[in-house]
Design a protein around this motif. Structure first.
Motif, PDB file in Angstrom:
ATOM      1  N   PHE A   1      34.332  40.273  37.777  1.00  0.00           N
ATOM      2  CA  PHE A   1      33.763  39.833  36.500  1.00  0.00           C
ATOM      3  C   PHE A   1      32.923  38.574  36.697  1.00  0.00           C
ATOM      4  N   ILE A   2      31.717  38.583  36.112  1.00  0.00           N
ATOM      5  CA  ILE A   2      30.765  37.484  36.294  1.00  0.00           C
ATOM      6  C   ILE A   2      30.286  36.987  34.934  1.00  0.00           C
TER       7      ILE A   2
ATOM      8  N   ALA B   1      34.169  47.788  43.482  1.00  0.00           N
ATOM      9  CA  ALA B   1      32.969  48.491  43.019  1.00  0.00           C
ATOM     10  C   ALA B   1      31.749  47.588  43.105  1.00  0.00           C
ATOM     11  N   LEU B   2      31.922  46.311  42.798  1.00  0.00           N
ATOM     12  CA  LEU B   2      30.807  45.370  42.915  1.00  0.00           C
ATOM     13  C   LEU B   2      30.329  45.283  44.358  1.00  0.00           C
ATOM     14  N   MET B   3      31.266  45.181  45.286  1.00  0.00           N
ATOM     15  CA  MET B   3      30.873  45.118  46.697  1.00  0.00           C
ATOM     16  C   MET B   3      30.193  46.416  47.137  1.00  0.00           C
ATOM     17  N   ALA B   4      30.707  47.542  46.707  1.00  0.00           N
ATOM     18  CA  ALA B   4      30.100  48.824  47.081  1.00  0.00           C
ATOM     19  C   ALA B   4      28.672  48.915  46.560  1.00  0.00           C
ATOM     20  N   ALA B   5      28.440  48.435  45.335  1.00  0.00           N
ATOM     21  CA  ALA B   5      27.097  48.481  44.765  1.00  0.00           C
ATOM     22  C   ALA B   5      26.150  47.553  45.516  1.00  0.00           C
TER      23      ALA B   5
ATOM     24  N   ALA C   1      30.526  42.993  34.003  1.00  0.00           N
ATOM     25  CA  ALA C   1      31.149  43.773  35.073  1.00  0.00           C
ATOM     26  C   ALA C   1      30.378  45.073  35.225  1.00  0.00           C
ATOM     27  N   LEU C   2      30.573  45.719  36.351  1.00  0.00           N
ATOM     28  CA  LEU C   2      30.101  47.088  36.495  1.00  0.00           C
ATOM     29  C   LEU C   2      31.064  48.002  35.742  1.00  0.00           C
ATOM     30  N   PRO C   3      30.671  49.214  35.420  1.00  0.00           N
ATOM     31  CA  PRO C   3      31.535  50.093  34.619  1.00  0.00           C
ATOM     32  C   PRO C   3      32.924  50.301  35.196  1.00  0.00           C
TER      33      PRO C   3
END
Length: 469
Positions: A64-65, A151-155, A143-145
């Motif tokens: 979360f950012i 998931a953030l790192m993968a994106a 956040a990403l969905p």
């Protein structure tokens, strides 16, 4: 963990095998964001990552950012946020003890950084608007969905791969090479077969995180967390600080860190603090609440660790269970057997192993509209069935590090910047002040993403300046 060997050597030139404009040490959110921004600017870079697959503390976080003024925030109708308002929230949480120039720089940069990652690299942000995180005056958490750090790192990794940016994994940087004028001219790194290689560079960004995984440094600098569970990444070994000390760089806010008072035990996972913000409570083995849970999950770590055996129980009811199940980390903890269902106060007391009469008094007090002795006010009480999760306090990541200028250049003791050495994310001092209670929700990834974004702009300018000479 003993201190790793991190050294500085002096040379007039390096016998490099590869020369690159910008070298980035660390492949977490900070390093990968910087790499993407450099690629957008047409500046070549290489990311060096100690692990076989980049992950770091980012992958272990919720992902979360916080950011003001983004496309996602505007799309949700949030029109009353700004960099100035965000900066004020950061300083309010830190009691005015965060570095003002850095607070302003991050608050101004994070919105454009998220929008750039979305528009140019496909990261689709959603705004978490169901509740306010501790210390935030407006909905600004992104956040990403999938709502996970993994998931953030993968994106970010997918974006870096699509951009053709080289990421050299299993490369442990142990030596910075500087000339007589304090200019970084290269780095030495260790490969899995024990050999050393050298990379020449025109600018260097340290994005290698903090010192939470270095037991000796934690015991010295954060004694109250010496025996706490470490929920971060082992790569947080204090490398940046050790290099900084060797270079005569100034350090800042070494007493600042992000704790978490909701580390699920023994399963080992973070439970969302949203449950506490929306009416859940923490209860100790005496059957009592022991702090105002809404002040923040970071300082809650210290409160939880001060309880008998360093244990507390997160207690909530059915509506809050529904909220909790919206977070993947909680679902994983529940699947691992962390959730206890109790049909009555007596059953909940048996679960916690506390006196049921004391526990009943604690729950009854929550139904009062008056402020609790600790200042918290409850909108409603909890209703059976009750749910409980056993937690302890954990150290997640540190917030102190190299002192940097607002452009992310590392500062010497006299306040002058080193020519081309930059630090951001956990390698640099953050914006949480020098104590656990100064951490505003999301400050870690704020520093990583905004710091990486700013550092890329600075490094690109340094490279262009060198090309003109």
């Amino acid at each position: 963990m003993s201190a790793p060997a991190r050294t500085v050597r002096r040379a007039e030139r390096v016998d490099e095998e590869i020369q690159v404009a910008v070298a980035i040490v660390g492949g977490g959110a900070c390093g990968l964001t910087a790499a993407l921004m450099l690629a957008d600017a047409g500046v070549d870079c290489v990311v060096l990552e100690r692990d076989a697959l980049p992950s770091g503390s980012t992958a272990l976080s919720s992902g979360f950012i916080p950011a003001p003024g983004t496309r996602a925030q505007r799309a949700h109708g949030v029109a009353d946020d700004s960099a100035a308002r965000f900066a004020a929230d950061i300083q309010a949480k830190a009691h005015g003890r965060a570095a003002g120039a850095l607070v302003d720089a991050y608050a101004a940069a994070i919105g454009p950084a998220l929008d750039a990652l979305e528009a140019r690299h496909g990261l689709e942000w959603m705004l978490l608007d169901g509740f306010l995180y501790p210390g935030h005056s407006v909905h600004r958490m992104h956040a990403l969905p999938q709502k996970t750090g993994a998931a953030l790192m993968a994106a970010l990794q997918a974006a870096v791969e699509a951009a053709g940016i080289p990421v050299l994994t299993q490369a442990v940087v142990d030596t910075l090479v500087l000339d007589a004028h304090d200019r970084v001219i290269g780095i030495d790194y260790l490969r899995p077969d024990g050999s050393h290689e050298t990379l020449g560079c025109d600018a260097l960004l340290l994005a290698c995180n903090g010192f939470g995984g270095n037991t000796a440094m934690v015991r010295t600098l954060l004694p109250e967390m010496a025996d706490a569970t470490f929920g971060g990444h082992v790569g947080n070994d204090g490398s940046a600080i050790l290099w900084g000390e060797a270079l005569g760089a100034r350090l800042r806010d070494l007493g600042g860190y992000q704790g978490h008072g909701s580390w699920v035990t023994p399963q080992g996972a973070l439970m969302s603090w949203a449950v506490m913000m929306e009416g859940g409570v923490q209860i100790n083995r005496d059957g009592r609440r022991f702090h105002d849970e809404t002040l923040g999950y970071s300082e809650a770590a210290v409160h939880v660790l001060a309880q008998p055996d360093g244990i507390a129980w997160n207690v909530f009811d059915t509506p809050l269970l529904t909220l909790a199940r919206g977070f993947p980390d909680f679902c994983d903890a529940e699947a691992a057997g962390a959730l206890r269902r109790c049909e009555s106060v007596e059953a909940l007391a048996d679960c916690i192993d506390c006196d049921s009469a004391v526990l009943q008094g604690t729950l009854d007090a929550m139904r009062s509209t008056d402020a609790q002795p600790d200042g918290r006010r409850f909108a409603r009480g909890l209703d059976a069935p009750y749910f409980a999760v056993k937690v302890t306090g954990a150290l997640f990541h540190t917030q102190g590090g190299l002192d940097v200028a607002p452009d992310m250049r590392v500062l010497r003791h006299d306040g002058t910047p080193l020519p081309n050495l930059l630090a951001a994310g956990g390698a640099a001092g953050g914006v949480s002040g020098d104590a656990v209670w100064g951490y505003l929700s999301g400050n870690g990834l704020l520093s990583a993403v905004a710091g990486g974004y700013i550092a890329a702009a600075t490094a690109a300018a340094l490279v262009r300046q060198k090309e003109k000479q």
